[in-house]
Design a protein around this motif. Sequence first.
Motif, PDB file in Angstrom:
ATOM      1  N   THR A 215      -5.436  -9.267   1.653  1.00 46.70           N
ATOM      2  CA  THR A 215      -3.978  -9.208   1.512  1.00 46.70           C
ATOM      3  C   THR A 215      -3.624  -9.272   0.029  1.00 46.70           C
ATOM      4  O   THR A 215      -4.390  -9.793  -0.789  1.00 46.70           O
ATOM      5  N   CYS A 216      -2.466  -8.749  -0.306  1.00 48.00           N
ATOM      6  CA  CYS A 216      -2.024  -8.724  -1.715  1.00 48.00           C
ATOM      7  C   CYS A 216      -0.813  -9.634  -1.873  1.00 48.00           C
ATOM      8  O   CYS A 216       0.271  -9.350  -1.341  1.00 48.00           O
ATOM      9  N   GLU A 266       7.141   5.653  -2.894  1.00 49.58           N
ATOM     10  CA  GLU A 266       6.672   6.543  -1.834  1.00 49.58           C
ATOM     11  C   GLU A 266       5.294   6.128  -1.341  1.00 49.58           C
ATOM     12  O   GLU A 266       4.985   6.248  -0.162  1.00 49.58           O
ATOM     13  N   GLU A 267       4.444   5.674  -2.235  1.00 52.16           N
ATOM     14  CA  GLU A 267       3.115   5.239  -1.839  1.00 52.16           C
ATOM     15  C   GLU A 267       3.014   3.730  -1.936  1.00 52.16           C
ATOM     16  O   GLU A 267       3.771   3.071  -2.665  1.00 52.16           O
ATOM     17  N   VAL A 268       2.072   3.188  -1.168  1.00 54.41           N
ATOM     18  CA  VAL A 268       1.894   1.739  -1.150  1.00 54.41           C
ATOM     19  C   VAL A 268       1.150   1.296  -2.403  1.00 54.41           C
ATOM     20  O   VAL A 268       0.102   1.849  -2.746  1.00 54.41           O
ATOM     21  N   ALA A 273       1.373  -4.661  -9.172  1.00 59.18           N
ATOM     22  CA  ALA A 273       1.608  -3.383  -9.849  1.00 59.18           C
ATOM     23  C   ALA A 273       3.079  -3.009  -9.809  1.00 59.18           C
ATOM     24  O   ALA A 273       3.622  -2.418 -10.753  1.00 59.18           O
ATOM     25  N   LEU A 274       3.757  -3.372  -8.711  1.00 64.25           N
ATOM     26  CA  LEU A 274       5.185  -3.073  -8.587  1.00 64.25           C
ATOM     27  C   LEU A 274       5.981  -3.817  -9.648  1.00 64.25           C
ATOM     28  O   LEU A 274       6.949  -3.297 -10.209  1.00 64.25           O
ATOM     29  N   GLY A 277       4.272  -2.810 -13.575  1.00 63.83           N
ATOM     30  CA  GLY A 277       4.435  -1.424 -14.004  1.00 63.83           C
ATOM     31  C   GLY A 277       3.241  -0.932 -14.798  1.00 63.83           C
ATOM     32  O   GLY A 277       2.115  -0.902 -14.303  1.00 63.83           O
ATOM     33  N   ASP A 278       3.468  -0.544 -16.035  1.00 60.71           N
ATOM     34  CA  ASP A 278       2.399  -0.002 -16.873  1.00 60.71           C
ATOM     35  C   ASP A 278       1.316  -1.037 -17.191  1.00 60.71           C
ATOM     36  O   ASP A 278       0.208  -0.672 -17.597  1.00 60.71           O
ATOM     37  N   LYS A 279       1.617  -2.305 -17.031  1.00 59.87           N
ATOM     38  CA  LYS A 279       0.652  -3.360 -17.345  1.00 59.87           C
ATOM     39  C   LYS A 279      -0.044  -3.883 -16.085  1.00 59.87           C
ATOM     40  O   LYS A 279      -0.485  -5.031 -16.029  1.00 59.87           O
ATOM     41  N   LYS A 280      -0.161  -3.026 -15.064  1.00 61.62           N
ATOM     42  CA  LYS A 280      -0.737  -3.451 -13.794  1.00 61.62           C
ATOM     43  C   LYS A 280      -2.211  -3.808 -13.892  1.00 61.62           C
ATOM     44  O   LYS A 280      -2.753  -4.484 -13.012  1.00 61.62           O
ATOM     45  N   ASP A 281      -2.902  -3.344 -14.943  1.00 58.64           N
ATOM     46  CA  ASP A 281      -4.322  -3.659 -15.094  1.00 58.64           C
ATOM     47  C   ASP A 281      -4.553  -4.987 -15.818  1.00 58.64           C
ATOM     48  O   ASP A 281      -5.694  -5.424 -15.957  1.00 58.64           O
ATOM     49  N   ALA A 282      -3.480  -5.613 -16.296  1.00 57.99           N
ATOM     50  CA  ALA A 282      -3.617  -6.897 -16.997  1.00 57.99           C
ATOM     51  C   ALA A 282      -3.895  -8.018 -15.999  1.00 57.99           C
ATOM     52  O   ALA A 282      -3.654  -7.887 -14.793  1.00 57.99           O
TER      53      ALA A 282
END
Length: 585
Positions: A215-216, A266-268, A273-274, A277-282
């Motif tokens: 789960t996330c 549109e995609e899960v 990440a929501l 945003g652009d820093k979702k890999d941090a």
Amino acid sequence: MAEYLSPGVYVEEFDSGSVPMEGVSTSTVGFIGVAQKGPTEGLPLLITSFADFQRYYGSYLSQNAFGEYRYLAYAVDHFFLNGGSRCYVMRVAPGDAKPSANDQTVLHFTAKNPGVWGDQIRVAVAPASKAKTQILAIEGEASQEGEAASASRSYRVKSTAGFEVDDVVVFSDGEQKQYRKVVKAQDSILELDQPLEGGDAVIDANLLPQKVLRTCELEVNVLCGDEVETYENCSLNGASANHITKILSRSNLVLVEDHSSEAGQEEVVSPFALIAGDKKDAASYTIALSGGSDGSVSSLSPADFMGEDRGPGKRTGIQAYIDNDVVSIMAVPGVTDANVQLALVAHCENLKSRFAILDIPRDKTKVADVNTHRDIFDSQYAALYNPWLQVFDPLEKRSIFIPPSGSMAGIYARSDQSRGVQKAPANEVVRGCTGLDCQYNNGEQDILNPRGVNLIRAFSGQGIRVWGARTTSSNGLWKYINVRRLFIFVEESIKAGTNWVVFEPNDEMLWARVNRTIEAFLTRIWRDGALMGSSASEAFFVNIGRSTMTQDDIDNGRLICEIGIAPVKPAEFVIFRITQKTNEE
């Protein structure tokens, strides 16, 4: 009546003697004033030390920013310094004060209450997971194989515990991640909104699986100065019990609104990440709050301190103490507006269970000016003190003058704890005080003392002492503070200690029990030195029965008990008459 149906021995208990009665607290203070932070409506908060006050309400306020309204923190500090042990505090804030907030479109955080203090808040968000499992099989028709079976959205898993409908989940095989949403979770079957890519390759039945479905959720850390709040496994699933708004409702620092459903994705994607945003890999993402305002002092009015009765849990100012039945002393430190002080006195008179300590405006030091302010009041539930006290200001690192109400509240508590409420809170040293705003002499006190103005004076070799113990009442029966507070103590103690009487049979047996209960309590009060008389019969009387009630009273459910007590009064004037002794005598 008890039922006796089978033969045997029955042992029963019943009450016949007096019920022990304890005295109520008389040293709990209620403060109202302007602070850096803290709730401005609802119930006042219990404070047991100045560190507690700083944690909930902030520290000292500056003269430039808050002017005459900055004295709450100093009053609470000197309340504890002078012997106080517990108090309640209600914050007042200007009408144009604003809470800090962020411009985050997914999660909108707002400081719990208005003030610049909220600009220090940082919210750190990191990915988290409350549950994980492994896929054991792909569910589908038994005749189907290959492509048809791999297109199924239902999966048999080891456990569905922790997986809820609409939860975002991620499948990881060690190389790539696939995000899906749970459509159904029942028994050991999970149904997702889209099938996972890879067909049978998603299955991992090993004891230590490499391919897992998680789960996330989010781990949220709210930081403000040294204070840190941690909330684990916060979900953006509105139907979940661990939805972020539900979990963060316990926060003392922030409120949060979830706008993730308005994002229009549109995609899960994962909740992190929501938000990032652009820093979702941090590893984490920090949200800063800003835009808080303390408001302008000019927008404060007496109405803010007098408060509004908006119903339970929403009352403000003085009105917030209607819901509090513990406080016995009230003060609004440094606020000397007549409307506010009269509202405080009216509050005490209406409840008849608390006493108001009032300050005199600092600029009114002349006897005529002091008398002008004193003439506003005529109440046995209030006392006036003057002048203001010189103390050291830890904020500005210099000596300043503060109103005496906070220190006096501490002296009331100290005197109650060391001697009892029957002792007048006078001839006591004011701790932490290095000087007075003005010095009064005996001639000036000769005018002010009979008028009910209690002076604080400096005596050579004896420090700075409270040198008055009078109320603002014109009624001679209630001119002493300790007499009024002793009656409050006795009345509230009897009220609290005889609650068991309600709905009992109103007969001679009950009257005898009530009589013994109250007599035992008053005897203890007399032995403690609170009542006059060489015997208990001289100190008090308790009448209950046919002499105090008619048949009409009994028929209408009334039990009437008459109580008389002889309070001790302070030796305000100590007179030694000395004459010359001659040998002829």
